[in-house]
Motif scaffolding. Structure first.
Motif, short mmCIF file in Angstrom:
data_model
loop_
_atom_site.label_atom_id
_atom_site.label_comp_id
_atom_site.label_asym_id
_atom_site.label_seq_id
_atom_site.Cartn_x
_atom_site.Cartn_y
_atom_site.Cartn_z
N TRP B 15 -4.64 -26.24 -78.03
CA TRP B 15 -4.76 -27.74 -78.41
C TRP B 15 -3.66 -28.12 -79.34
O TRP B 15 -3.12 -29.33 -78.93
CB TRP B 15 -5.90 -27.88 -79.14
CG TRP B 15 -6.37 -29.44 -79.66
CD1 TRP B 15 -6.04 -29.71 -80.88
CD2 TRP B 15 -6.50 -30.55 -78.94
NE1 TRP B 15 -6.37 -31.14 -80.72
CE2 TRP B 15 -6.52 -31.50 -79.48
CE3 TRP B 15 -7.00 -30.69 -77.58
CZ2 TRP B 15 -6.89 -32.71 -79.20
CZ3 TRP B 15 -7.29 -31.87 -77.20
CH2 TRP B 15 -7.29 -33.01 -78.06
N LEU B 18 -0.66 -28.64 -76.84
CA LEU B 18 -1.08 -29.71 -76.02
C LEU B 18 -0.77 -31.01 -76.87
O LEU B 18 0.05 -32.06 -76.04
CB LEU B 18 -2.39 -29.96 -75.43
CG LEU B 18 -2.61 -28.95 -74.37
CD1 LEU B 18 -4.23 -29.05 -73.98
CD2 LEU B 18 -1.91 -29.53 -73.11
N SER B 19 -1.02 -31.09 -78.16
CA SER B 19 -0.75 -32.38 -78.72
C SER B 19 0.23 -32.37 -79.52
O SER B 19 0.74 -33.42 -80.39
CB SER B 19 -2.17 -32.83 -79.56
OG SER B 19 -2.32 -31.76 -80.49
N SER B 20 1.13 -31.32 -79.50
CA SER B 20 2.25 -31.02 -80.32
C SER B 20 2.06 -31.45 -81.87
O SER B 20 3.11 -32.28 -82.32
CB SER B 20 3.69 -31.66 -79.42
OG SER B 20 3.44 -33.03 -79.51
N ASN B 21 1.21 -31.02 -82.35
CA ASN B 21 0.72 -31.10 -83.78
C ASN B 21 0.35 -30.16 -84.56
O ASN B 21 -0.61 -29.54 -84.19
CB ASN B 21 -0.61 -32.34 -83.57
CG ASN B 21 -1.01 -32.36 -85.29
OD1 ASN B 21 -0.42 -32.29 -86.05
ND2 ASN B 21 -2.01 -33.09 -85.14
N GLY B 26 -4.29 -30.28 -86.77
CA GLY B 26 -4.39 -29.93 -85.48
C GLY B 26 -5.11 -29.03 -85.20
O GLY B 26 -6.11 -28.53 -84.17
#
Lengths: 122, 159
Positions: B15, B18-21, B26
């Motif tokens: 995750w 995927l969210s590059s967080n 995150g």
């Protein structure tokens, strides 16, 4: 807020000191090793834990310093306290320390005798 | 159980990628989404969800803390009573637990609960020999308490 924090600290430390005093009185008053082990293994553990929690809250809430080493100390006491009581009572029983005369039932004696006979210990 | 936790961590990292967080927030969001995914997919695991076991461990800890405080109050009463009229006794307690860590845990719990100290564990680890500080009134109550402990430990170790 400071009053609340202070009363929390005072509560825990006085409870801890109370239990430590009870441990000391119990060690003097109780008649034999096994009943003393009750006082030593329970009250001492909780007493020292309460004092440490009080110290932890003092440094955290008033001095603003979070010290995880105190929490680890509480955890280690929690683990080792009962084991110490168990080992001391067990080795004393095997070494032949007699229980108090008021002891009403003893199912351990035959078991220890059998164990000693099996392993050839006199 | 360990497999499910690792899977949950992996899902959380996926995750994050995927969210590059790449922050703690995150990670936590990914972890919660992973738990939801595991709950949806629980049919495919052979063991039960690890969430239940963690809940059982928390319940056991709370039970333990409660019994510790009760034990100390009881010792306080015995020690400060003007007359020493307790009736100590050694008694045998047959246990149904089989694994060694369960028996160790049960012995620690019994030692820190009201009026009992484990003195000896038999060689076949089927019987615990317990010293009770006051046999007269505690016997029944102790059996009930330890049944609750044993049940709580079984609840933790159940696959």
């Amino acid at each position: 807020m400071t009053i609340l924090a202070n009363s929390l600290v005072i509560f825990f430390i006085s409870i801890g000191v109370l239990f430590i005093v009870v441990t000391a009185i119990g060690l003097i008053r109780l008649p034999d090793l096994y009943t003393r082990a009750h006082a030593a293994s329970k009250s001492a553990t909780l007493g020292v834990m309460c004092v440490l929690i009080g110290v932890f809250f003092h440094f955290w809430l008033i001095e603003d310093h979070f010290n995880p080493r105190i929490l680890l100390g509480i955890l280690f006491l929690f683990i080792t306290g009962p084991v110490g009581g168990h080992i001391m009572t067990r080795s004393s029983y095997i070494a032949g320390v007699k229980p108090w005369k008021g002891t009403v039932r003893d199912e351990l004696g035959p078991e220890i005798d059998r164990m000693k006979k099996e392993q050839g210990i006199k | 159980m360990a497999f499910q936790i690792i899977l949950n961590f992996v899902l959380a990292f996926v995750w994050m990628f995927l969210s590059s967080n790449y922050t703690a927030t995150g990670f936590i969001v990914g972890f919660i989404l992973g738990i939801i995914l595991l709950i949806i997919m629980r049919r495919f695991f052979t063991t039960r969800l690890y969430v239940y076991r963690i809940w059982a461990i928390i319940k056991l800890t709370l039970l333990f803390l409660k019994e510790l405080v009760l034990a100390n109050i009881q010792v306080l009463r015995v020690v400060l009573k003007p007359k020493l009229d307790m009736q100590p006794a050694f008694f045998a307690y047959p246990t149904v637990l089989t694994q060694e860590w369960e028996i160790t845990l049960l012995s620690s719990l019994i030692t820190l609960t009201p009026g009992t100290v484990v003195v000896h564990v038999s060689d076949d680890a089927k019987t615990l020999y317990v010293h009770a500080i006051d046999m007269s009134d505690v016997d029944e109550a102790i059996t009930a308490i330890r049944d609750s402990f044993e049940k709580a430990i079984l609840e933790v170790s159940k696959s």
